[in-house]
Motif scaffolding. Structure first.
Motif, mmCIF file in Angstrom:
data_model
loop_
_atom_site.group_PDB
_atom_site.id
_atom_site.type_symbol
_atom_site.label_atom_id
_atom_site.label_comp_id
_atom_site.label_asym_id
_atom_site.label_seq_id
_atom_site.Cartn_x
_atom_site.Cartn_y
_atom_site.Cartn_z
ATOM 1 N N PRO A 1 0.808 -1.229 0.000
ATOM 2 C CA PRO A 1 0.000 0.000 0.000
ATOM 3 C C PRO A 1 0.839 1.277 0.000
ATOM 4 N N TYR A 2 1.804 1.306 -0.905
ATOM 5 C CA TYR A 2 2.670 2.492 -0.991
ATOM 6 C C TYR A 2 1.825 3.728 -1.292
ATOM 7 N N TYR A 3 0.804 3.555 -2.102
ATOM 8 C CA TYR A 3 -0.227 4.578 -2.371
ATOM 9 C C TYR A 3 -1.558 3.931 -1.989
ATOM 10 N N THR B 1 16.200 6.608 -11.286
ATOM 11 C CA THR B 1 15.984 5.339 -12.003
ATOM 12 C C THR B 1 15.443 4.261 -11.069
ATOM 13 N N HIS B 2 15.186 4.611 -9.817
ATOM 14 C CA HIS B 2 14.689 3.580 -8.893
ATOM 15 C C HIS B 2 13.368 2.995 -9.379
ATOM 16 N N TYR B 3 12.611 3.790 -10.083
ATOM 17 C CA TYR B 3 11.340 3.291 -10.656
ATOM 18 C C TYR B 3 11.587 2.037 -11.495
ATOM 19 N N VAL C 1 2.657 -5.747 2.656
ATOM 20 C CA VAL C 1 4.116 -5.604 2.702
ATOM 21 C C VAL C 1 4.449 -4.145 2.379
ATOM 22 N N PRO C 2 5.676 -3.697 2.710
ATOM 23 C CA PRO C 2 5.979 -2.265 2.552
ATOM 24 C C PRO C 2 5.882 -1.742 1.122
ATOM 25 N N GLY C 3 6.465 -2.499 0.170
ATOM 26 C CA GLY C 3 6.516 -1.998 -1.189
ATOM 27 C C GLY C 3 6.495 -3.121 -2.216
ATOM 28 N N ALA C 4 6.449 -2.721 -3.481
ATOM 29 C CA ALA C 4 6.341 -3.700 -4.570
ATOM 30 C C ALA C 4 7.508 -4.682 -4.586
ATOM 31 N N LEU C 5 8.678 -4.226 -4.137
ATOM 32 C CA LEU C 5 9.836 -5.125 -4.140
ATOM 33 C C LEU C 5 9.684 -6.276 -3.156
ATOM 34 N N GLU C 6 8.851 -6.101 -2.125
ATOM 35 C CA GLU C 6 8.653 -7.160 -1.125
ATOM 36 C C GLU C 6 7.529 -8.115 -1.500
ATOM 37 N N THR D 1 14.051 -0.048 -11.343
ATOM 38 C CA THR D 1 14.429 -1.192 -10.492
ATOM 39 C C THR D 1 13.206 -1.823 -9.851
ATOM 40 N N VAL D 2 12.361 -0.990 -9.262
ATOM 41 C CA VAL D 2 11.187 -1.511 -8.550
ATOM 42 C C VAL D 2 10.263 -2.247 -9.527
ATOM 43 N N CYS D 3 10.003 -1.621 -10.672
ATOM 44 C CA CYS D 3 9.100 -2.264 -11.648
ATOM 45 C C CYS D 3 9.700 -3.568 -12.172
ATOM 46 N N CYS E 1 1.339 -0.317 -6.457
ATOM 47 C CA CYS E 1 1.339 0.817 -7.377
ATOM 48 C C CYS E 1 2.718 1.467 -7.332
ATOM 49 N N VAL E 2 3.374 1.510 -8.493
ATOM 50 C CA VAL E 2 4.693 2.129 -8.598
ATOM 51 C C VAL E 2 4.558 3.327 -9.521
ATOM 52 N N ILE E 3 4.875 4.503 -8.998
ATOM 53 C CA ILE E 3 4.749 5.742 -9.780
ATOM 54 C C ILE E 3 6.148 6.319 -9.986
ATOM 55 N N ARG E 4 6.486 6.651 -11.214
ATOM 56 C CA ARG E 4 7.830 7.121 -11.537
ATOM 57 C C ARG E 4 8.174 8.366 -10.717
HETATM 58 N N1 LIG Z 1 8.730 3.898 -5.038
HETATM 59 C C1 LIG Z 1 7.867 2.857 -4.783
HETATM 60 C C2 LIG Z 1 8.221 1.789 -3.978
HETATM 61 N N2 LIG Z 1 9.453 1.759 -3.425
HETATM 62 C C3 LIG Z 1 9.787 0.915 -2.275
HETATM 63 C C4 LIG Z 1 10.240 -0.478 -2.688
HETATM 64 O O1 LIG Z 1 9.175 -1.224 -3.239
HETATM 65 C C5 LIG Z 1 10.770 -1.232 -1.466
HETATM 66 O O2 LIG Z 1 9.738 -1.332 -0.511
HETATM 67 C C6 LIG Z 1 11.959 -0.547 -0.851
HETATM 68 O O3 LIG Z 1 12.942 -0.336 -1.843
HETATM 69 C C7 LIG Z 1 12.542 -1.353 0.316
HETATM 70 O O4 LIG Z 1 12.930 -2.612 -0.153
HETATM 71 N N3 LIG Z 1 7.356 0.782 -3.742
HETATM 72 C C8 LIG Z 1 6.098 0.793 -4.295
HETATM 73 O O5 LIG Z 1 5.310 -0.137 -4.090
HETATM 74 N N4 LIG Z 1 5.713 1.842 -5.094
HETATM 75 C C9 LIG Z 1 6.558 2.876 -5.357
HETATM 76 O O6 LIG Z 1 6.177 3.827 -6.101
#
Ligand SMILES: Nc1c(NC[C@H](O)[C@H](O)[C@H](O)CO)[nH]c(=O)[nH]c1=O
Ligand SMILES: CC(=O)[C@@H](O)COP(=O)(O)O
Length: 166
Positions: free
Chosen positions: A27-29, A90-92, A56-61, A94-96, A83-86
């Motif tokens: 639920p980042y957003y 460039t971290h966008y 979980v904290p973010g899409a990477l998890e 990586t996450v996507c 939801c990953v928003i640019r």
């Molecule tokens: N920027 C967004 C993230 N970033 C966080 C990562 O997903 C991850 O939790 C962090 O790098 C720790 O490992 N996550 C989203 O879900 N959406 C975003 O826009």
């Protein structure tokens, strides 16, 4: 007309035996992902499936949580939501890329996963795709997982216990 308005949607599968889904949401957003979760829950209910939700904290998890559940729990399939928003860096990318590739790898290892992690340029694009009354990508991800579960059950019965070939 947006491409997403013209694609074909498969009829939802039906099941004789109970189906247990795990919805893994980042639920980042949160306002956006709440719509994704609602859409996924609606499709699960339409198919008579139960759907547990974990956060979980973010899409990477998300893929890591699915991998843990595959090893430690008993679910028939998974719905990955986020939801990953640019941003500015460039971290966008990586996450996507890393979250989607990890989810795909888990799928190739036999996990039934629907991927509803939005990867968008801005909030407006996310809202249109998350809204249940809109493109309902959460519902689409749940449907994808359910189709894979139906497929695995079809082959489990058709092969009369041959099971997975090594
Ligand atoms: N920027 C967004 C993230 N970033 C966080 C990562 O997903 C991850 O939790 C962090 O790098 C720790 O490992 N996550 C989203 O879900 N959406 C975003 O826009
Ligand atoms: C998609 C992201 O990781 C994003 O939130 C990071 O923002 P930024 O690239 O501005 O640090």
């Amino acid at each position: 007309m947006a491409a997403s308005e013209t694609h074909y949607t498969l009829p939802l599968p039906t099941f004789k035996a109970p189906v247990k889904l795990l919805i893994v949401v980042a639920p980042y957003y949160k306002d956006i992902t709440d719509q994704l979760v609602a859409g996924a829950q609606g499709v699960a209910a339409a198919c008579g499936a139960t759907a547990e939700v974990i956060v979980v904290p973010g899409a990477l998890e998300v893929p890591s949580a699915i991998a843990l559940a595959e090893r430690m729990a008993q679910f028939d399939g998974y719905v990955a939501l986020g939801c990953v928003i640019r941003g500015e860096t460039t971290h966008y990318d990586t996450v996507c890329n890393d979250s989607s590739r990890a989810i795909t790898m888990l799928g190739l290892q036999g996990a039934a996963i629907g991927n509803g992690i939005l990867t968008v340029e801005n909030r407006g694009q996310a809202e249109v795709r998350a809204e249940v009354a809109g493109q309902n990508k959460g519902g689409g991800a749940a449907a994808a997982a359910l189709h894979l579960i139906a497929l695995s059950r079809k082959w489990a019965t058709d092969t009369k216990g041959i099971g997975f070939r090594s």
